[in-house]
Design a protein around this motif. Structure first.
Motif, mmCIF file in Angstrom:
data_model
loop_
_atom_site.group_PDB
_atom_site.id
_atom_site.type_symbol
_atom_site.label_atom_id
_atom_site.label_comp_id
_atom_site.label_asym_id
_atom_site.label_seq_id
_atom_site.Cartn_x
_atom_site.Cartn_y
_atom_site.Cartn_z
ATOM 1 N N CYS A 1 -15.206 -29.953 25.833
ATOM 2 C CA CYS A 1 -16.793 -30.201 25.434
ATOM 3 C C CYS A 1 -17.942 -28.621 25.892
ATOM 4 O O CYS A 1 -18.040 -28.329 26.377
ATOM 5 C CB CYS A 1 -17.440 -30.921 24.515
ATOM 6 N N VAL A 2 -17.086 -29.910 28.201
ATOM 7 C CA VAL A 2 -17.824 -29.935 28.384
ATOM 8 C C VAL A 2 -17.817 -28.024 29.249
ATOM 9 O O VAL A 2 -18.378 -27.477 29.320
ATOM 10 C CB VAL A 2 -17.730 -30.915 29.896
ATOM 11 N N GLU A 3 -16.090 -27.926 29.009
ATOM 12 C CA GLU A 3 -15.760 -26.867 29.415
ATOM 13 C C GLU A 3 -16.691 -25.342 28.725
ATOM 14 O O GLU A 3 -16.604 -24.302 28.854
ATOM 15 C CB GLU A 3 -14.460 -26.809 29.657
ATOM 16 N N GLU A 4 -16.244 -25.936 26.757
ATOM 17 C CA GLU A 4 -17.398 -24.805 26.094
ATOM 18 C C GLU A 4 -18.860 -24.098 26.677
ATOM 19 O O GLU A 4 -18.771 -23.236 26.396
ATOM 20 C CB GLU A 4 -17.436 -25.282 24.511
ATOM 21 N N PHE A 5 -19.547 -25.400 27.169
ATOM 22 C CA PHE A 5 -20.237 -25.690 27.558
ATOM 23 C C PHE A 5 -20.703 -24.728 29.009
ATOM 24 O O PHE A 5 -21.357 -23.722 28.623
ATOM 25 C CB PHE A 5 -21.496 -26.672 28.250
ATOM 26 N N MET A 6 -20.394 -24.616 29.993
ATOM 27 C CA MET A 6 -19.430 -24.042 30.774
ATOM 28 C C MET A 6 -19.682 -22.341 30.269
ATOM 29 O O MET A 6 -19.466 -21.865 31.031
ATOM 30 C CB MET A 6 -18.505 -24.722 32.222
ATOM 31 N N ASN A 7 -18.413 -22.271 29.493
ATOM 32 C CA ASN A 7 -18.237 -20.933 29.553
ATOM 33 C C ASN A 7 -18.990 -19.972 28.235
ATOM 34 O O ASN A 7 -18.990 -19.034 27.982
ATOM 35 C CB ASN A 7 -16.699 -21.076 28.602
ATOM 36 N N ARG A 8 -20.262 -20.825 28.059
ATOM 37 C CA ARG A 8 -21.153 -19.941 27.083
ATOM 38 C C ARG A 8 -21.310 -18.563 27.925
ATOM 39 O O ARG A 8 -21.128 -18.692 28.648
ATOM 40 C CB ARG A 8 -21.980 -21.455 27.077
ATOM 41 N N PRO A 9 -21.892 -17.548 26.632
ATOM 42 C CA PRO A 9 -21.762 -16.585 27.096
ATOM 43 C C PRO A 9 -23.367 -16.550 28.136
ATOM 44 O O PRO A 9 -23.896 -15.774 28.746
ATOM 45 C CB PRO A 9 -22.465 -15.782 25.886
ATOM 46 N N GLU A 10 -24.822 -17.451 27.399
ATOM 47 C CA GLU A 10 -25.836 -17.674 27.515
ATOM 48 C C GLU A 10 -25.863 -18.487 29.970
ATOM 49 O O GLU A 10 -25.129 -18.978 29.903
ATOM 50 C CB GLU A 10 -26.979 -19.343 27.226
ATOM 51 N N PRO A 11 -26.648 -17.283 30.684
ATOM 52 C CA PRO A 11 -26.247 -17.767 32.182
ATOM 53 C C PRO A 11 -26.756 -19.008 31.775
ATOM 54 O O PRO A 11 -27.405 -19.566 31.235
ATOM 55 C CB PRO A 11 -27.195 -16.956 32.346
ATOM 56 N N TYR A 12 -26.711 -19.800 33.350
ATOM 57 C CA TYR A 12 -27.157 -21.576 33.243
ATOM 58 C C TYR A 12 -28.395 -20.552 35.318
ATOM 59 O O TYR A 12 -27.792 -20.172 35.584
ATOM 60 C CB TYR A 12 -25.738 -21.866 33.767
ATOM 61 N N THR A 13 -29.430 -21.544 35.012
ATOM 62 C CA THR A 13 -30.214 -21.309 36.106
ATOM 63 C C THR A 13 -30.894 -22.771 36.050
ATOM 64 O O THR A 13 -31.188 -22.711 37.877
ATOM 65 C CB THR A 13 -31.323 -20.797 35.870
ATOM 66 N N ALA A 14 -29.768 -24.334 36.322
ATOM 67 C CA ALA A 14 -30.152 -24.969 36.968
ATOM 68 C C ALA A 14 -32.093 -25.463 36.644
ATOM 69 O O ALA A 14 -32.553 -25.765 37.824
ATOM 70 C CB ALA A 14 -29.775 -25.045 38.076
ATOM 71 N N ARG A 15 -32.446 -25.255 36.162
ATOM 72 C CA ARG A 15 -34.462 -25.180 35.850
ATOM 73 C C ARG A 15 -34.714 -23.973 36.758
ATOM 74 O O ARG A 15 -35.971 -24.670 37.297
ATOM 75 C CB ARG A 15 -34.698 -26.350 36.220
ATOM 76 N N GLY A 16 -33.981 -22.800 37.151
ATOM 77 C CA GLY A 16 -34.601 -22.136 37.627
ATOM 78 C C GLY A 16 -33.765 -22.151 39.490
ATOM 79 O O GLY A 16 -34.610 -21.334 40.621
ATOM 80 N N LEU A 17 -33.768 -23.422 39.900
ATOM 81 C CA LEU A 17 -32.931 -23.785 41.033
ATOM 82 C C LEU A 17 -31.741 -22.242 41.797
ATOM 83 O O LEU A 17 -31.799 -22.260 42.669
ATOM 84 C CB LEU A 17 -32.342 -25.365 41.249
ATOM 85 N N LEU A 18 -31.039 -21.776 40.536
ATOM 86 C CA LEU A 18 -30.153 -20.411 40.936
ATOM 87 C C LEU A 18 -30.202 -19.235 39.870
ATOM 88 O O LEU A 18 -30.905 -19.421 39.216
ATOM 89 C CB LEU A 18 -28.779 -21.418 40.148
ATOM 90 N N LEU A 19 -30.084 -18.551 40.192
ATOM 91 C CA LEU A 19 -30.395 -16.864 39.218
ATOM 92 C C LEU A 19 -29.128 -17.244 38.520
ATOM 93 O O LEU A 19 -28.446 -18.030 38.858
ATOM 94 C CB LEU A 19 -29.723 -16.052 40.942
ATOM 95 N N PRO A 20 -29.264 -16.343 37.713
ATOM 96 C CA PRO A 20 -28.321 -16.815 36.227
ATOM 97 C C PRO A 20 -27.177 -16.200 36.579
ATOM 98 O O PRO A 20 -26.698 -15.942 37.109
ATOM 99 C CB PRO A 20 -28.341 -15.819 35.501
ATOM 100 N N VAL A 21 -26.440 -17.773 36.133
ATOM 101 C CA VAL A 21 -24.098 -18.025 36.669
ATOM 102 C C VAL A 21 -23.556 -17.567 35.305
ATOM 103 O O VAL A 21 -25.154 -18.442 34.070
ATOM 104 C CB VAL A 21 -24.819 -19.462 37.229
ATOM 105 N N ARG A 22 -22.648 -16.843 35.147
ATOM 106 C CA ARG A 22 -21.962 -16.566 33.912
ATOM 107 C C ARG A 22 -20.576 -16.937 34.342
ATOM 108 O O ARG A 22 -20.506 -16.573 35.697
ATOM 109 C CB ARG A 22 -21.876 -16.340 32.821
ATOM 110 N N PHE A 23 -19.909 -17.010 33.585
ATOM 111 C CA PHE A 23 -18.263 -17.137 34.051
ATOM 112 C C PHE A 23 -17.903 -15.902 32.708
ATOM 113 O O PHE A 23 -18.056 -16.497 31.578
ATOM 114 C CB PHE A 23 -17.644 -18.374 33.137
#
Length: 431
Positions: free
Chosen positions: A364-386
């Motif tokens: 389940c954790v990896e499903e979150f990591m591999n989702r198409p929506e980019p992650y930004t850590a509340r704006g600390l990171l530029l949008p990240v995806r795999f």
């Protein structure tokens, strides 16, 4: 954003710090030494959730070189536990110092995964990530690690802090052994500073020279006149380089050297009165130690610029940065600490999404990591995806974070990182 440019930036650090270490990282233990595999069953009830952090804390590079991500991640988990933990469950952090060697790294992987049975790894910062194949084989998520080696563009279950678009099937890194980096840094300085002449300084050593060629290629792709400078690794003549920089009327200065070499170059420039518009360094040097490191070269120090893929750790106008600073207390701050904090947040958000669905599992954790929506850590990171692209892109629309050092103010951001964007070509290189 493009994960390639950020990975390229960290590759500069790797090549620099390995200059004296390439022959001394040690052999790797056979996989049969790690035959016991951890259970895939998730923690149950209210027991603590155990995560591991592997850091080259006592590497030959120096005791303070790689601890930033670890300290940032631990600060995040401490703050999380003080608020009641992960939905009532305390996060228990197990750390391991691999000593900067492949043997030590394998030992840390064995200890954390097979003995301590951690649920996941977070904010890995390993000079020689020899244990990466074992982590992948065990199916343990490794979230938010610093890509000091090509492991995060090679193996499944590994999720570097800057993302990846490579297939990551466990074979060759990137696309058949080739990684790609963009030219957005060089374009930014051309567009915002009007720079047209750039120098790249390297040692006469294979790894240093190879990275210098990558930087030079990117600069030429953006239309710069490039001045290539090389010094002897054992007996570098930095005064000669400084004099040539002055004669060539250089605007920008890049390098493929260690911190010691950079400081000595700056001191030579100071002695000869040489000034450039910007001396561009990497994210690992984005820290408050600049004031001390460059104490004898104030002119060069105040020409230091840095680019990266995360929000300036001194940007107190942003609420997520203020939260980070409050948790760190009065400790000296660095960009790698902020990225370690973001890595811990990433894991927590992934785990919390699973608990909301009823069951916390690695899958389940990896499903979150591999989702198409980019992650930004509340704006600390530029949008990240795999993305797992079968072919590398020829161009990429990507953004970058930019800051410059000013005495009395520290690192001052240059525009918002979400606005410093461009569509740039992607250039291949072999790690």
């Amino acid at each position: 954003m493009s994960p390639f440019r950020a990975a390229e930036t960290v590759a500069a650090l790797l090549l620099a710090v390995l200059l004296a270490l390439l022959a001394g990282c040690g052999s790797r233990l056979p996989e049969r030494a790690f035959g016991t595999r951890p259970t895939a069953n998730p923690p149950s009830g209210g027991e603590p959730l155990r995560v591991g952090i592997i850091t080259s804390a006592t590497s030959p590079v120096g005791g303070q070189a790689f601890i930033g991500p670890r300290d940032g991640a631990r600060a995040y988990f401490d703050a999380l536990n003080a608020r009641g933990g992960l939905d009532g469950r305390r996060v228990e952090v197990e750390t391991c110092d691999d000593g900067g060697s492949g043997v030590g790294n394998n030992a840390c992987v064995h200890r954390l995964i097979d003995e301590r049975k951690v649920f996941a790894l977070v904010a890995t910062t390993a000079l020689d990530y020899a244990g990466a194949p074992l982590v992948a084989k065990a199916g343990v998520p490794d979230i938010g690690g610093q890509p000091l080696t090509p492991a995060y563009d090679t193996y499944p279950h590994l999720y570097g802090i800057y993302g990846s678009s490579a297939p990551r099937t466990g074979g060759k890194p990137g696309w058949n052994g080739t990684l790609y980096g963009g030219t957005e840094v060089y374009r930014w300085f051309e567009q915002r500073k009007g720079a047209r002449t750039a120098a790249v300084v390297s040692y006469n050593q294979a790894a240093s020279a190879a990275y210098a060629r990558l930087v030079s290629d990117g600069l030429r792709a953006e239309g710069y006149r490039v001045v290539d400078e090389q010094v002897d690794f054992a007996l570098p003549n930095f005064r000669a380089v400084a004099a040539d920089l002055r004669d060539q009327d250089v605007d920008l200065l890049f390098d493929a050297m260690d911190t010691h070499g950079n400081v000595r170059l700056c001191e030579a420039m100071e002695a000869l009165g040489v000034r450039v518009d910007a001396k561009v360094t990497n994210v690992q040097n984005w820290s408050s130690s600049v004031a001390e490191d460059y104490a004898r070269a104030p002119g060069c120090r105040n020409a230091l610029w840095v680019t990266g893929a995360s929000r300036n750790h001194q940007d107190t106008g942003h609420p997520a940065v203020r939260e980070f600073q409050a948790a760190m207390g009065h400790r000296p701050l660095s960009q790698w600490q902020l990225e370690g904090w973001a890595a811990a947040m990433w894991f927590t958000d992934a785990a919390r999404s699973c608990l909301a669905g009823g069951e916390l599992t690695r899958g389940c954790v990896e499903e979150f990591m591999n989702r198409p929506e980019p992650y930004t850590a509340r704006g600390l990171l530029l949008p990240v995806r795999f993305e797992h692209l079968a072919r590398p892109p020829e161009t990429r629309h990507t953004c970058l974070s930019v800051a410059r050092w000013e005495d009395g103010r520290g690192w001052v951001g240059q525009g918002d990182m979400t606005d410093n964007c461009a569509t740039v070509p992607m250039l291949g290189y072999r790690p």
